[in-house]
Design a protein around this motif. Structure first.
Motif, PDB file in Angstrom:
ATOM      1  N   ILE A 348       0.412  -1.142   0.043  1.00 45.65           N
ATOM      2  CA  ILE A 348      -0.084  -0.683  -0.571  1.00 45.65           C
ATOM      3  C   ILE A 348       1.151   1.079  -0.023  1.00 45.65           C
ATOM      4  N   ALA A 349       2.220   1.416   0.427  1.00 43.04           N
ATOM      5  CA  ALA A 349       2.708   2.384   0.588  1.00 43.04           C
ATOM      6  C   ALA A 349       4.331   2.621  -0.761  1.00 43.04           C
ATOM      7  N   GLY A 350       4.147   1.397  -1.335  1.00 44.98           N
ATOM      8  CA  GLY A 350       4.636   1.579  -2.833  1.00 44.98           C
ATOM      9  C   GLY A 350       3.033   2.201  -3.744  1.00 44.98           C
ATOM     10  N   ALA A 351       2.450   2.166  -3.413  1.00 43.66           N
ATOM     11  CA  ALA A 351       1.395   2.119  -4.229  1.00 43.66           C
ATOM     12  C   ALA A 351       0.587   3.934  -4.138  1.00 43.66           C
ATOM     13  N   TRP A 352       0.686   4.088  -2.836  1.00 43.06           N
ATOM     14  CA  TRP A 352       0.121   5.283  -1.934  1.00 43.06           C
ATOM     15  C   TRP A 352       1.335   6.434  -3.381  1.00 43.06           C
ATOM     16  N   GLU A 353       2.625   6.221  -3.486  1.00 40.39           N
ATOM     17  CA  GLU A 353       3.961   6.706  -3.908  1.00 40.39           C
ATOM     18  C   GLU A 353       3.598   6.887  -5.344  1.00 40.39           C
ATOM     19  N   TRP A 354       3.491   5.774  -5.948  1.00 37.85           N
ATOM     20  CA  TRP A 354       3.273   6.092  -7.006  1.00 37.85           C
ATOM     21  C   TRP A 354       2.111   6.550  -7.548  1.00 37.85           C
ATOM     22  N   ALA A 355       0.511   6.240  -7.784  1.00 40.06           N
ATOM     23  CA  ALA A 355      -0.222   7.327  -7.364  1.00 40.06           C
ATOM     24  C   ALA A 355      -0.443   8.778  -7.335  1.00 40.06           C
ATOM     25  N   ARG A 356       0.528   8.860  -6.046  1.00 44.01           N
ATOM     26  CA  ARG A 356       0.942  10.275  -5.440  1.00 44.01           C
ATOM     27  C   ARG A 356       1.210  11.151  -7.242  1.00 44.01           C
ATOM     28  N   GLN A 357       2.869  10.510  -7.349  1.00 37.76           N
ATOM     29  CA  GLN A 357       3.494  11.612  -8.160  1.00 37.76           C
ATOM     30  C   GLN A 357       2.381  11.687  -9.653  1.00 37.76           C
ATOM     31  N   VAL A 358       1.352  10.455 -10.407  1.00 35.07           N
ATOM     32  CA  VAL A 358       0.640  10.827 -10.943  1.00 35.07           C
ATOM     33  C   VAL A 358      -0.307  12.095 -10.744  1.00 35.07           C
ATOM     34  N   THR A 359       0.044  12.441  -9.293  1.00 36.66           N
ATOM     35  CA  THR A 359      -1.188  13.887  -8.553  1.00 36.66           C
ATOM     36  C   THR A 359       0.246  15.030  -9.286  1.00 36.66           C
ATOM     37  N   THR A 360       1.041  14.617  -8.901  1.00 38.77           N
ATOM     38  CA  THR A 360       2.300  15.634  -8.956  1.00 38.77           C
ATOM     39  C   THR A 360       2.415  15.821 -10.447  1.00 38.77           C
ATOM     40  N   VAL A 375      -5.063   7.360  -3.852  1.00 30.81           N
ATOM     41  CA  VAL A 375      -3.777   8.138  -2.878  1.00 30.81           C
ATOM     42  C   VAL A 375      -5.072   8.865  -1.113  1.00 30.81           C
ATOM     43  N   GLY A 376      -6.163   9.085  -0.853  1.00 27.52           N
ATOM     44  CA  GLY A 376      -6.811   9.836  -0.235  1.00 27.52           C
ATOM     45  C   GLY A 376      -6.993   7.970   0.618  1.00 27.52           C
ATOM     46  N   LYS A 377      -7.445   7.103  -0.630  1.00 31.13           N
ATOM     47  CA  LYS A 377      -7.737   5.827  -0.322  1.00 31.13           C
ATOM     48  C   LYS A 377      -7.023   5.010   0.353  1.00 31.13           C
ATOM     49  N   TRP A 378      -5.557   5.044  -0.248  1.00 33.57           N
ATOM     50  CA  TRP A 378      -4.676   4.538   0.057  1.00 33.57           C
ATOM     51  C   TRP A 378      -3.989   5.275   2.033  1.00 33.57           C
ATOM     52  N   ALA A 379      -3.801   6.328   2.107  1.00 33.80           N
ATOM     53  CA  ALA A 379      -3.992   7.451   3.239  1.00 33.80           C
ATOM     54  C   ALA A 379      -4.519   6.389   4.383  1.00 33.80           C
ATOM     55  N   GLN A 380      -5.207   6.525   4.176  1.00 35.13           N
ATOM     56  CA  GLN A 380      -6.327   5.745   5.366  1.00 35.13           C
ATOM     57  C   GLN A 380      -5.942   4.575   6.235  1.00 35.13           C
ATOM     58  N   LYS A 381      -5.532   3.386   5.270  1.00 38.73           N
ATOM     59  CA  LYS A 381      -5.525   2.225   4.890  1.00 38.73           C
ATOM     60  C   LYS A 381      -3.709   2.153   6.114  1.00 38.73           C
TER      61      LYS A 381
END
Length: 703
Positions: A348-360, A375-381
């Motif tokens: 989940i941490a890796g998924a969050w990081e790669w999704a965050r890169q899409v947003t930035t 990013v929000g869903k995985w931050a919740q987890k």
């Protein structure tokens, strides 16, 4: 035709002062506005009196009351000179309806004599031409684009089908006619050697608009030699599965137009049709000469290299996309693909990081709203609720029109209904919005549109819309509004929605101006059939905005539409389903093409699908598309612990897209037609940056 500057064109202000009742009355049904129109028509001090008289007279004619209409029309042209020709037109219609042929003919002749240069005289020419064919010939000569002239041409072709000028007239101006494909076929079969390049261009455009791409491609080969025509020739042949001809057409195109804006996409398509060694050469040309398409070419090159088992070079090509073209849509696709794979492997941490890169790195990507939501869903987890809330707020701020904005609103606790509660929401629906001023068009066109004379406005627009093959942004949006007025909702929504495909920087800027205005979104999410939808939704205790959202997806509000398998009408009911529903609600007589019957039966069935799944709208909507058997199997296999994850794993791509589209529609209707939600959304600060939303790169597993 009046053509203001682009900036003026795109200011969609209300067309009349706030004190005027006309814009609001135009949106009501005739029976609901009659009393107020009558009062205004009798008020000699009201500036709206002429408009009220003409609108009320038009309503009375539609109700087969010609005498009452004539009383209102008497002398009206003196007070309403702008629409004097249309007042005469209505008066002639009234006399025709009464059966007073003498007065009708006299009025038609008056219209023709006094307003000979206005396109509406074609109606007079048509009526007078019933006795004297010379009038019809004049219509064909002077106003070929007017819809009634197309009717004249078709009538003359029935008498004598071998008339090339009339066939070409229909080819250019009769795209809306059911006979259109037959006319194009006849032109090609009988007159191939007599057609000029401009004729072939008109034929090609018609086929393209009708999505007959193979035929369009072949016709574009004979059209004037422009980059756009040459590209469409190749692309049409490719879409029509004529790959060898498409390959040759692409080669000619890139040779003749090596620097055109369409060339890089043409080279990429050519690569997909070519052997590997040639494909790499075409793609390298794109990478070298066209940086805006280099990332897409690199990805295609990586696929070719993998097919040649050159995995190291393929990896280098993919790496180059992220390092050299980080802001491209292709880079966004790659990042999001990695994010989903990391999530599937429970990283989940890796998924969050790669999704965050899409947003930035790719905030303008089509994938950015989805990535930002996850990013929000995985931050919740990961136990980062503050970061999750910031991500959800960012989605609402930056991408307020998306399905993921609704999902974000749910997680922020807004009263918008979740999958398992949306049917119970009773939104405070504001009535239909006022019509905006048209971006382009003559003063007469604008006035007709303002007072709801939609058929006449649309007919006049066919004459004024001089560049349908390559319209300006303002013209395309105006065309969408015109089509909405006459109930051509499929093409109307396409015209409005496809504005987002504009590539030219100036045009993209104009589209962005439009998208900031409520009128744009109300055009994209119209609310026809408001009364029966509210009535039957209330009867079934269904959220009416969920119903209109489903209708928009199923039929685009076209009551006569039929699918290839026979699903019919607004809510696309199969005939056997209709029979089954009719038995259960004791409906003895019905027509699936009739909006009232279709909505009555469709809402019952939607209520039934909800009852089958304990009022879970996600499953009810999925079942409406894929059937209850499939949905039950999916629930059994995947469970419903995380509905968002369930949606992403729906194995039928059509149903997955359908579910997102219906609930995305629902959210847009909610934000546009429920003032409370609209105001709440407006309070979310616009355009927040990813950094401000807690996506600045601080890894959640380390904080």
């Amino acid at each position: 035709m009046f053509n203001p500057s682009p900036q003026t064109q795109l200011k969609l202000a209300p067309p009349l002062a706030a004190s005027s009742m006309i814009p609001e009355l135009v949106q009501r049904l005739p029976q609901d506005r009659a009393a107020q129109l009558q009062a205004i028509a009798q008020d000699t001090q009201s500036s709206d009196r002429p408009r009220a008289r003409l609108l009320l007279a038009s309503d009375l004619l539609a109700q087969q009351q010609p005498d009452a209409a004539l009383a209102l029309l008497e002398g009206l042209e003196r007070d309403y000179s702008l629409l004097a020709s249309y007042i005469l037109y209505r008066r002639a219609q009234a006399y025709e309806m009464k059966g007073d042929r003498t007065q009708a003919q006299s009025t038609w002749e008056e219209l023709l004599n006094r307003h000979s240069r206005e396109p509406i005289v074609v109606e007079a020419l048509y009526a007078l031409g019933q006795q004297n064919p010379q009038y019809w010939n004049r219509a064909v000569e002077e106003f070929p684009a007017y819809p009634r002239t197309v009717d004249i041409a078709l009538a003359q072709l029935k008498q004598n089908p071998n008339q090339l000028p009339l066939l070409l007239l229909v080819a250019r101006h009769g795209l809306h006619k059911s006979e259109y494909p037959e006319i194009l076929s006849r032109l090609i079969l009988q007159y191939r050697d007599q057609l000029a390049p401009e004729d072939w261009e008109a034929i090609a455009f018609g086929y393209w608009e009708r999505q007959a791409y193979a035929e369009a491609g072949e016709a574009y080969l004979k059209a004037p030699s422009t980059a756009r025509n040459a590209y469409r020739a190749a692309r049409g042949l490719q879409l029509g599965d004529k790959n060898e001809a498409a390959r040759n057409a692409y080669r000619r195109f890139v040779s003749e137009f090596p620097d055109a804006s369409e060339t890089p996409q043409g080279l990429i398509h050519l690569a997909t049709l070519s052997e590997s060694q040639y494909a790499i050469g075409y793609l390298d040309t794109v990478i070298k000469k066209f940086p805006n398409k280099a990332a897409e070419a690199l990805l295609e090159k990586a696929r070719v290299l993998e097919g040649l088992a050159n995995y190291q070079s393929a990896h280098q090509a993919r790496t180059s996309i992220l390092s050299q073209y980080s802001n491209s849509e292709t880079a966004a696709q790659m990042r999001w693909g990695v994010a989903r794979k990391r999530a599937e492997s429970n990283d989940i941490a890796g998924a969050w990081e790669w999704a965050r890169q899409v947003t930035t790195e790719n905030p303008d990507s089509d994938l950015a709203p989805e990535a930002a939501f996850w990013v929000g869903k995985w931050a919740q987890k990961l136990g980062r609720q503050a970061d999750a809330d910031a991500a959800f707020e960012y989605v609402l701020s930056r991408y307020p029109e998306t399905y993921y904005a609704w999902r974000s609103a749910v997680f922020l606790g807004w009263n918008v209904g979740d999958f398992n509660s949306v049917r119970k929401i009773n939104p405070n629906i504001d009535r239909l919005p006022l019509r905006p001023a048209l971006p382009v068009g003559s003063e007469t066109l604008r006035e007709l549109f303002l007072i709801g004379q939609d058929a006449e406005a649309w007919a006049l627009w066919q004459v004024e819309f001089e560049n349908p093959m390559q319209p300006s942004v303002a013209e395309q949006f105006t065309d969408g509004l015109m089509r909405l007025g006459v109930g051509d909702h499929i093409d109307a929504l396409f015209m409005v929605d496809s504005l987002k495909w504009r590539d030219d920087p100036e045009e993209k800027s104009q589209v962005e101006i439009l998208r900031q205005q409520p009128a744009f979104w109300h055009a994209l999410y119209p609310f026809p059939y408001l009364e029966p939808i509210l009535n039957w939704s209330g009867e079934r205790q269904l959220n009416p905005l969920l119903v209109v959202a489903l209708i928009r997806q199923e039929s685009r509000f076209m009551p006569q539409i039929k699918s290839v398998v026979g699903a019919t009408g607004l809510m696309q009911i199969m005939p056997e389903t209709g029979e089954w529903v009719a038995e259960r609600i004791n409906l003895k007589s019905y027509q699936l093409e009739k909006p009232e019957d279709n909505i009555k039966m469709g809402t019952w069935y939607l209520d039934f699908t909800h009852s089958e799944y304990n009022n879970n709208s996600l499953l009810a909507v999925a079942s409406y598309n894929a059937g209850p058997g499939n949905v039950s199997r999916w629930v059994e296999r995947m469970g419903l612990r995380d509905p968002d994850d369930f949606v992403e794993k729906i194995p039928f791509p059509e149903t997955k897209g359908y579910v997102k589209s219906v609930f995305g529609n629902y959210w847009n209707y909610l934000r546009l037609y429920d003032p409370q939600i609209g105001e709440k959304l407006a309070q979310v600060s616009g355009g927040r940056s990813p950094k401000a939303a807690g996506m600045n790169g601080s890894h959640p597993s380390k904080n």
